[in-house]
Design a protein around this motif. Structure first.
Motif, PDB file in Angstrom:
ATOM      1  N   PHE A  10     -11.932   5.421 -21.230  1.00  0.00           N
ATOM      2  CA  PHE A  10     -13.239   4.998 -21.729  1.00  0.00           C
ATOM      3  C   PHE A  10     -14.324   5.823 -21.053  1.00  0.00           C
ATOM      4  CE2 PHE A  10     -12.321   0.278 -23.008  1.00  0.00           C
ATOM      5  CZ  PHE A  10     -11.214   0.700 -23.740  1.00  0.00           C
ATOM      6  N   THR A  11     -15.371   6.114 -21.817  1.00  0.00           N
ATOM      7  CA  THR A  11     -16.534   6.813 -21.277  1.00  0.00           C
ATOM      8  C   THR A  11     -17.802   6.145 -21.775  1.00  0.00           C
ATOM      9  OG1 THR A  11     -15.323   8.925 -21.294  1.00  0.00           O
ATOM     10  CG2 THR A  11     -17.727   9.019 -21.078  1.00  0.00           C
ATOM     11  N   ILE A  12     -18.653   5.764 -20.838  1.00  0.00           N
ATOM     12  CA  ILE A  12     -19.935   5.165 -21.194  1.00  0.00           C
ATOM     13  C   ILE A  12     -21.024   6.226 -21.051  1.00  0.00           C
ATOM     14  CG2 ILE A  12     -20.371   4.309 -18.849  1.00  0.00           C
ATOM     15  CD1 ILE A  12     -21.685   1.826 -20.118  1.00  0.00           C
ATOM     16  N   SER A  13     -21.974   6.218 -21.963  1.00  0.00           N
ATOM     17  CA  SER A  13     -23.081   7.163 -21.892  1.00  0.00           C
ATOM     18  C   SER A  13     -24.325   6.495 -22.463  1.00  0.00           C
ATOM     19  CB  SER A  13     -22.771   8.451 -22.665  1.00  0.00           C
ATOM     20  OG  SER A  13     -22.534   8.173 -24.037  1.00  0.00           O
ATOM     21  N   ARG A  14     -25.475   7.074 -22.179  1.00  0.00           N
ATOM     22  CA  ARG A  14     -26.704   6.479 -22.679  1.00  0.00           C
ATOM     23  C   ARG A  14     -27.641   7.560 -23.185  1.00  0.00           C
ATOM     24  NH1 ARG A  14     -28.759   2.818 -18.192  1.00  0.00           N
ATOM     25  NH2 ARG A  14     -30.586   2.616 -19.522  1.00  0.00           N
ATOM     26  N   ASP A  15     -28.389   7.216 -24.211  1.00  0.00           N
ATOM     27  CA  ASP A  15     -29.431   8.087 -24.756  1.00  0.00           C
ATOM     28  C   ASP A  15     -30.712   7.257 -24.753  1.00  0.00           C
ATOM     29  OD1 ASP A  15     -31.195   9.585 -26.269  1.00  0.00           O
ATOM     30  OD2 ASP A  15     -29.685  10.226 -27.701  1.00  0.00           O
ATOM     31  N   ASN A  16     -31.477   7.390 -23.689  1.00  0.00           N
ATOM     32  CA  ASN A  16     -32.671   6.561 -23.547  1.00  0.00           C
ATOM     33  C   ASN A  16     -33.693   6.839 -24.641  1.00  0.00           C
ATOM     34  OD1 ASN A  16     -31.685   5.214 -21.299  1.00  0.00           O
ATOM     35  ND2 ASN A  16     -32.628   6.642 -19.854  1.00  0.00           N
ATOM     36  N   ALA A  17     -33.719   8.062 -25.142  1.00  0.00           N
ATOM     37  CA  ALA A  17     -34.664   8.395 -26.209  1.00  0.00           C
ATOM     38  C   ALA A  17     -34.379   7.579 -27.465  1.00  0.00           C
ATOM     39  CB  ALA A  17     -34.604   9.883 -26.521  1.00  0.00           C
ATOM     40  N   LYS A  18     -33.113   7.240 -27.647  1.00  0.00           N
ATOM     41  CA  LYS A  18     -32.712   6.430 -28.804  1.00  0.00           C
ATOM     42  C   LYS A  18     -32.520   4.967 -28.430  1.00  0.00           C
ATOM     43  CE  LYS A  18     -30.392  10.213 -31.259  1.00  0.00           C
ATOM     44  NZ  LYS A  18     -29.128  10.677 -31.880  1.00  0.00           N
ATOM     45  N   ASN A  19     -32.793   4.630 -27.163  1.00  0.00           N
ATOM     46  CA  ASN A  19     -32.585   3.245 -26.695  1.00  0.00           C
ATOM     47  C   ASN A  19     -31.176   2.764 -26.998  1.00  0.00           C
ATOM     48  OD1 ASN A  19     -34.759   2.234 -25.209  1.00  0.00           O
ATOM     49  ND2 ASN A  19     -35.112   0.541 -26.620  1.00  0.00           N
ATOM     50  N   THR A  20     -30.212   3.635 -26.786  1.00  0.00           N
ATOM     51  CA  THR A  20     -28.836   3.357 -27.184  1.00  0.00           C
ATOM     52  C   THR A  20     -27.868   3.727 -26.074  1.00  0.00           C
ATOM     53  OG1 THR A  20     -29.370   3.792 -29.512  1.00  0.00           O
ATOM     54  CG2 THR A  20     -27.053   3.871 -28.901  1.00  0.00           C
ATOM     55  N   VAL A  21     -26.849   2.892 -25.924  1.00  0.00           N
ATOM     56  CA  VAL A  21     -25.737   3.164 -25.019  1.00  0.00           C
ATOM     57  C   VAL A  21     -24.464   3.206 -25.852  1.00  0.00           C
ATOM     58  CG1 VAL A  21     -24.408   2.299 -23.063  1.00  0.00           C
ATOM     59  CG2 VAL A  21     -26.898   2.101 -23.065  1.00  0.00           C
ATOM     60  N   TYR A  22     -23.561   4.111 -25.476  1.00  0.00           N
ATOM     61  CA  TYR A  22     -22.327   4.289 -26.218  1.00  0.00           C
ATOM     62  C   TYR A  22     -21.124   4.002 -25.331  1.00  0.00           C
ATOM     63  CZ  TYR A  22     -25.519   6.969 -29.166  1.00  0.00           C
ATOM     64  OH  TYR A  22     -26.578   7.355 -29.951  1.00  0.00           O
ATOM     65  N   LEU A  23     -20.049   3.601 -25.959  1.00  0.00           N
ATOM     66  CA  LEU A  23     -18.774   3.457 -25.271  1.00  0.00           C
ATOM     67  C   LEU A  23     -17.725   4.185 -26.097  1.00  0.00           C
ATOM     68  CD1 LEU A  23     -17.257   2.244 -22.864  1.00  0.00           C
ATOM     69  CD2 LEU A  23     -16.677   0.305 -24.338  1.00  0.00           C
ATOM     70  N   GLN A  24     -17.286   5.327 -25.606  1.00  0.00           N
ATOM     71  CA  GLN A  24     -16.228   6.082 -26.249  1.00  0.00           C
ATOM     72  C   GLN A  24     -14.900   5.587 -25.704  1.00  0.00           C
ATOM     73  OE1 GLN A  24     -16.395   8.536 -28.704  1.00  0.00           O
ATOM     74  NE2 GLN A  24     -14.153   8.365 -28.717  1.00  0.00           N
ATOM     75  N   MET A  25     -14.039   5.154 -26.598  1.00  0.00           N
ATOM     76  CA  MET A  25     -12.751   4.592 -26.186  1.00  0.00           C
ATOM     77  C   MET A  25     -11.641   5.440 -26.805  1.00  0.00           C
ATOM     78  SD  MET A  25     -13.528   0.513 -26.563  1.00  0.00           S
ATOM     79  CE  MET A  25     -13.537   0.558 -28.348  1.00  0.00           C
ATOM     80  N   ASN A  26     -10.846   6.032 -25.958  1.00  0.00           N
ATOM     81  CA  ASN A  26      -9.726   6.873 -26.403  1.00  0.00           C
ATOM     82  C   ASN A  26      -8.400   6.269 -25.962  1.00  0.00           C
ATOM     83  OD1 ASN A  26     -11.626   8.763 -27.393  1.00  0.00           O
ATOM     84  ND2 ASN A  26     -11.687   9.821 -25.422  1.00  0.00           N
ATOM     85  N   SER A  27      -7.339   6.750 -26.562  1.00  0.00           N
ATOM     86  CA  SER A  27      -5.983   6.303 -26.203  1.00  0.00           C
ATOM     87  C   SER A  27      -5.895   4.783 -26.183  1.00  0.00           C
ATOM     88  CB  SER A  27      -5.576   6.883 -24.839  1.00  0.00           C
ATOM     89  OG  SER A  27      -5.644   8.291 -24.862  1.00  0.00           O
ATOM     90  N   LEU A  28      -6.390   4.163 -27.224  1.00  0.00           N
ATOM     91  CA  LEU A  28      -6.455   2.699 -27.254  1.00  0.00           C
ATOM     92  C   LEU A  28      -5.069   2.078 -27.266  1.00  0.00           C
ATOM     93  CD1 LEU A  28      -9.505   2.382 -29.602  1.00  0.00           C
ATOM     94  CD2 LEU A  28      -9.327   1.331 -27.346  1.00  0.00           C
TER      95      LEU A  28
END
Length: 131
Positions: A68-86
């Motif tokens: 899993f990788t968490i990231s944020r884009d403050n300009a878009k007021n958005t946080v993402y969670l990339q989930m691989n190898s589920l």
């Protein structure tokens, strides 16, 4: 009105990937740390990813580290969670939550996924992992 909206949950096969999104409205995400949590039926809510504001320090428990990788884009007021190898054990309702960075700034990052710390919660998005 302060709101978090989580999306991106879906049915995926084992080994597959998904990216979840968490969009904040009514407040400035820059000032908040964000956690992603999950809850499977009959189980307690579990923190799976954390990202601070500012320098973007991240933390993952062993159960998802490297997948899993968490990231944020403050300009878009958005946080993402990339989930691989589920895996099948990743199936759950996933929630994003926000906490003022000032509340967790002095905490060891390993202890920033306590659900009780968080002020705002999204509504959850279902992730199903099945063949």
């Amino acid at each position: 009105q302060l709101q978090l909206v989580a999306s991106g949950g879906d049915l995926v096969q084992p080994g597959g990937s998904l990216r979840l999104s968490c969009v904040a409205s009514g407040f400035i995400l820059d000032y908040y740390a964000i956690g992603w949590f999950r809850q499977a039926p009959g189980k307690e809510r579990e923190g799976v990813s954390y990202i601070s504001s500012g320098d973007g320090t991240t933390y993952y428990p062993d159960s998802v580290k490297g997948r899993f990788t968490i990231s944020r884009d403050n300009a878009k007021n958005t946080v993402y969670l990339q989930m691989n190898s589920l895996k099948s054990e990743d199936a759950a309702v996933y929630y994003c939550a926000a906490v003022l960075m000032t509340k967790v700034a002095t905490r060891d990052v390993r202890f920033c996924l306590d659900p009780g710390l968080y002020d705002y919660w999204g509504q959850g998005t279902q992730v199903t992992v099945s063949s």
